[in-house]
Motif scaffolding. Structure first.
Motif, PDB file in Angstrom:
ATOM      1  N   THR A  68      11.540  29.169  39.061  1.00 41.15           N
ATOM      2  CA  THR A  68      10.418  28.567  38.327  1.00 41.15           C
ATOM      3  C   THR A  68      10.789  28.317  36.874  1.00 41.15           C
ATOM      4  O   THR A  68      10.483  27.250  36.312  1.00 41.15           O
ATOM      5  N   ALA A  69      11.447  29.290  36.232  1.00 42.40           N
ATOM      6  CA  ALA A  69      11.857  29.123  34.839  1.00 42.40           C
ATOM      7  C   ALA A  69      12.840  27.968  34.696  1.00 42.40           C
ATOM      8  O   ALA A  69      12.794  27.204  33.722  1.00 42.40           O
ATOM      9  N   VAL A  89      12.911  23.543  25.185  1.00 40.51           N
ATOM     10  CA  VAL A  89      11.890  24.595  25.094  1.00 40.51           C
ATOM     11  C   VAL A  89      11.922  25.411  26.386  1.00 40.51           C
ATOM     12  O   VAL A  89      11.229  25.073  27.360  1.00 40.51           O
ATOM     13  N   PRO A  90      12.732  26.473  26.462  1.00 42.64           N
ATOM     14  CA  PRO A  90      12.762  27.313  27.661  1.00 42.64           C
ATOM     15  C   PRO A  90      11.438  28.046  27.864  1.00 42.64           C
ATOM     16  O   PRO A  90      10.586  28.111  26.974  1.00 42.64           O
ATOM     17  N   THR A 300       4.054  24.906  40.447  1.00 40.77           N
ATOM     18  CA  THR A 300       5.254  25.182  41.240  1.00 40.77           C
ATOM     19  C   THR A 300       5.415  26.679  41.476  1.00 40.77           C
ATOM     20  O   THR A 300       5.723  27.117  42.598  1.00 40.77           O
ATOM     21  N   ALA A 301       5.201  27.477  40.414  1.00 41.08           N
ATOM     22  CA  ALA A 301       5.291  28.938  40.548  1.00 41.08           C
ATOM     23  C   ALA A 301       4.308  29.442  41.592  1.00 41.08           C
ATOM     24  O   ALA A 301       4.644  30.303  42.418  1.00 41.08           O
ATOM     25  N   SER A 302       3.103  28.895  41.573  1.00 40.84           N
ATOM     26  CA  SER A 302       2.087  29.312  42.546  1.00 40.84           C
ATOM     27  C   SER A 302       2.531  28.995  43.976  1.00 40.84           C
ATOM     28  O   SER A 302       2.375  29.833  44.877  1.00 40.84           O
ATOM     29  N   GLN A 309       4.687  31.115  34.109  1.00 41.29           N
ATOM     30  CA  GLN A 309       5.586  30.893  32.984  1.00 41.29           C
ATOM     31  C   GLN A 309       4.825  30.344  31.784  1.00 41.29           C
ATOM     32  O   GLN A 309       3.776  29.708  31.921  1.00 41.29           O
ATOM     33  N   THR A 310       5.381  30.590  30.591  1.00 43.32           N
ATOM     34  CA  THR A 310       4.863  29.969  29.373  1.00 43.32           C
ATOM     35  C   THR A 310       6.029  29.691  28.436  1.00 43.32           C
ATOM     36  O   THR A 310       7.089  30.337  28.536  1.00 43.32           O
TER      37      THR A 310
END
Length: 575
Positions: A68-69, A89-90, A300-302, A309-310
């Motif tokens: 996800t990251a 911007v990671p 996507t993470a879900s 993520q943020t």
């Protein structure tokens, strides 16, 4: 709307946004970011243990979060189809999402937590689409406050780790020594060594500090054993934990989405400021695209069962400190994250990083981010309303721990707001800014009598409005100079007389400031040409030509109109 302006390359940037570093350097920079981001991605481990996962399932959760990251940093750098800020911007996991995620785990397991995370992504998508219409709620001073609190938050977490708080190293001088050595290596390379030394100063500090920690037996042997016993290769299982929804949890996850949107706003402001020496205020369209990218990342993470993520202020600060902000690094980093997710021993290495070493990195990066916020804050004039807004929000943010201790109970729906000092600060500032907009005028008209003290009256009016608007001092100074020159020119050309009254109307929005001066009579002549120096000495009218030239140079645009014996001179300034 302000005219588009090309960004100006900042000093100290070795490879800028669209430049391509050598591949070897790009790979090492990506590895440095992986090492840094991995050291602060603790939420998957904590959430997995709260859900009672075994070691294999926990490793899969970490791997899916890494994927996800990787997707997130590439989407943020994309800047295509309305997606991505086009900057390096990671992203990393956020503590703001933890209370609501833990509540979902306790009610319906990880499947419910991941299902509700889709709400977070949808809220961010909506925020990204609406932000251009809500730009008045996010003036430059609130952007500066957000960036400042990001830096302070990073620095305070770094200090806790540096001191080994809540770990076996707390109170042990050897732990302090390891952290200080790592910090000294980072600072020494960044300040006194040029080129590659500066670019990889944080990576070098991590290596030196962790090597010392291993030599001094500061890493528990049980943690090292887990690294040795991890399977060398394992393909992550997508959607292993399921997906479900509970509408009763909707308010909490909506607030999480808003809190992460505020964080994204602040981090993207840091990135824009770091990549433009002529930065004047947030590029709202760019931030809007960035919010869309982060929203898609969390959806996507879900779906694949990675943790929310943020945008990472620390990672952006690290790129700023290294002097390399190329988007190319973002795509290599994203690919590296996805690739390393297939190698469990690599993910396990993050768990053995010594707290003082992590603290050294976070303290260093936090200093860069916090001072960037201060620069933004001090670039604007502030009236009492803005001082109260920023001051109260800052105090509440810094006193977040005391608030949590002093308040007997906080409604679960508001827990994400109080989860971090940043979310509490930004929510408070936005609400107070909205309140204080009542009675605040963007348009104002005032009549001035051209008498002996007219300059003082005009100047006081302009500076009062500048503080109310939160304009940059240099813009207000130009406006003051141009208005004085204009009135002097009107007097010199005999277009107004002493004792006459002129009407001054002003208008301000987040990007532009306009002054309209109205008087009866003939239109003023504003020369676009600079007079010859000799003519200033020999021709009395040359001074009028100079005044007209100065007015045209001070203002970004000048327009003179004449209708029904009324003349309007419009001076337009970009803020």
């Amino acid at each position: 709307m302000a005219r588009l302006r090309a960004p100006i390359r900042p000093d100290g940037i070795r490879y800028w946004v669209h430049e391509r570093p050598p591949w070897s350097m790009t790979l090492l920079l990506a590895i440095q970011q992986v090492a840094f981001l991995g050291s602060i991605m603790t939420l998957p481990v904590v959430l997995g243990r709260a859900a009672g996962l075994d070691a294999a399932a926990e490793a899969n959760l970490i791997a899916l979060t890494m994927i996800t990251a990787g997707v997130g940093v590439m989407l943020q750098a994309l800047n295509r189809f309305g997606i991505g800020a086009g900057l390096f911007v990671p992203m990393h996991t956020s503590g703001a999402a933890f209370p609501a995620s833990l509540a979902a785990v306790q009610i319906g397991g990880l499947g419910l937590a991941f299902g509700m995370m889709s709400v977070v992504g949808l809220v961010q998508l909506l925020a990204g689409r609406l932000l251009p219409r809500l730009r008045a709620l996010f003036p430059v001073e609130i952007a500066g406050l957000t960036v400042f609190m990001l830096g302070i938050g990073l620095g305070l977490v770094g200090l806790e780790h540096l001191l080994g708080m809540d770990s076996p190293l707390q109170g042990r001088p050897v732990g302090y020594a390891v952290g200080l050595v790592a910090l000294a290596v980072i600072i020494g390379l960044n300040v006194w060594i040029k080129g590659l030394g500066r670019a990889f100063s944080v990576f070098a500090g991590l290596i030196v500090g962790q090597s010392l920690a291993l030599m001094l037996d500061l890493v528990p042997s049980s943690e090292l054993q887990e690294v040795y016993q991890a399977a060398p290769f394992a393909a992550p299982e997508l959607g292993q934990f399921g997906w479900s929804l509970d509408w009763a949890l909707l308010p909490e996850f909506v607030i999480v989405g808003l809190a992460l949107s505020f964080n994204c706003f602040g981090v993207l402001t840091v990135a824009q400021r770091a990549n433009d020496a002529g930065w004047r205020g947030p590029d709202i369209q760019g931030i809007s695209r960035g919010l869309v990218a982060e929203g898609l990342t969390n959806i996507t993470a879900s779906l694949i069962n990675g943790v929310t993520q943020t945008s990472s202020g620390g990672a952006v600060g690290l790129a700023q400190a290294s002097g390399i902000s190329s988007r190319v690094v973002a795509f290599v980093l994203g690919g590296l994250f996805c690739l390393l997710a297939f190698f469990p021993p690599v993910t396990q290495l993050w768990t053995v990083l010594s707290p003082p070493v992590i603290g050294a990195v976070l303290t260093f990066v936090g200093a860069f981010v916090a001072l960037t916020g201060l620069k933004i804050l001090t670039s604007r004039l502030l009236d009492n309303r803005k001082i109260i807004t920023l001051g109260v929000a800052l105090i509440l943010g810094l006193g977040q721990d005391q608030l949590l201790l002093g308040l007997a109970a906080i409604p679960s729906e508001l827990a994400p707001v109080f989860a971090t000092s940043l979310s509490l600060t930004v929510v408070t500032a936005v609400l107070l800014n909205l309140l204080f907009r009542l009675g605040s005028k963007e348009r104002l008209a005032h009549e001035v009598t051209i008498a002996g003290d007219w300059r003082e009256e005009v100047n006081q009016l302009i500076w009062h409005l500048g503080r109310q608007w939160g304009a940059r001092p240099e813009v207000v100074s130009r406006l003051e100079h141009a208005s004085n020159e204009l009135v002097e020119l009107l007097l010199g050309q005999g277009l107004v007389a002493n004792g006459a009254r002129i009407r001054i109307a002003t208008h301000f929005d987040e990007y532009d400031c306009t002054l309209r001066l109205c008087y009866p009579g003939e239109p003023v002549v504003l020369s676009p040409d600079r007079p010859d120096p000799d003519a200033l000495l020999e021709q009395p009218d040359a001074i009028h030509q100079l005044a007209g030239y100065l007015i045209q140079r001070l203002a970004d645009r000048v327009r003179v109109s004449h209708q029904d014996d009324q003349v309007e001179v419009q001076l337009h300034f970009q803020d």
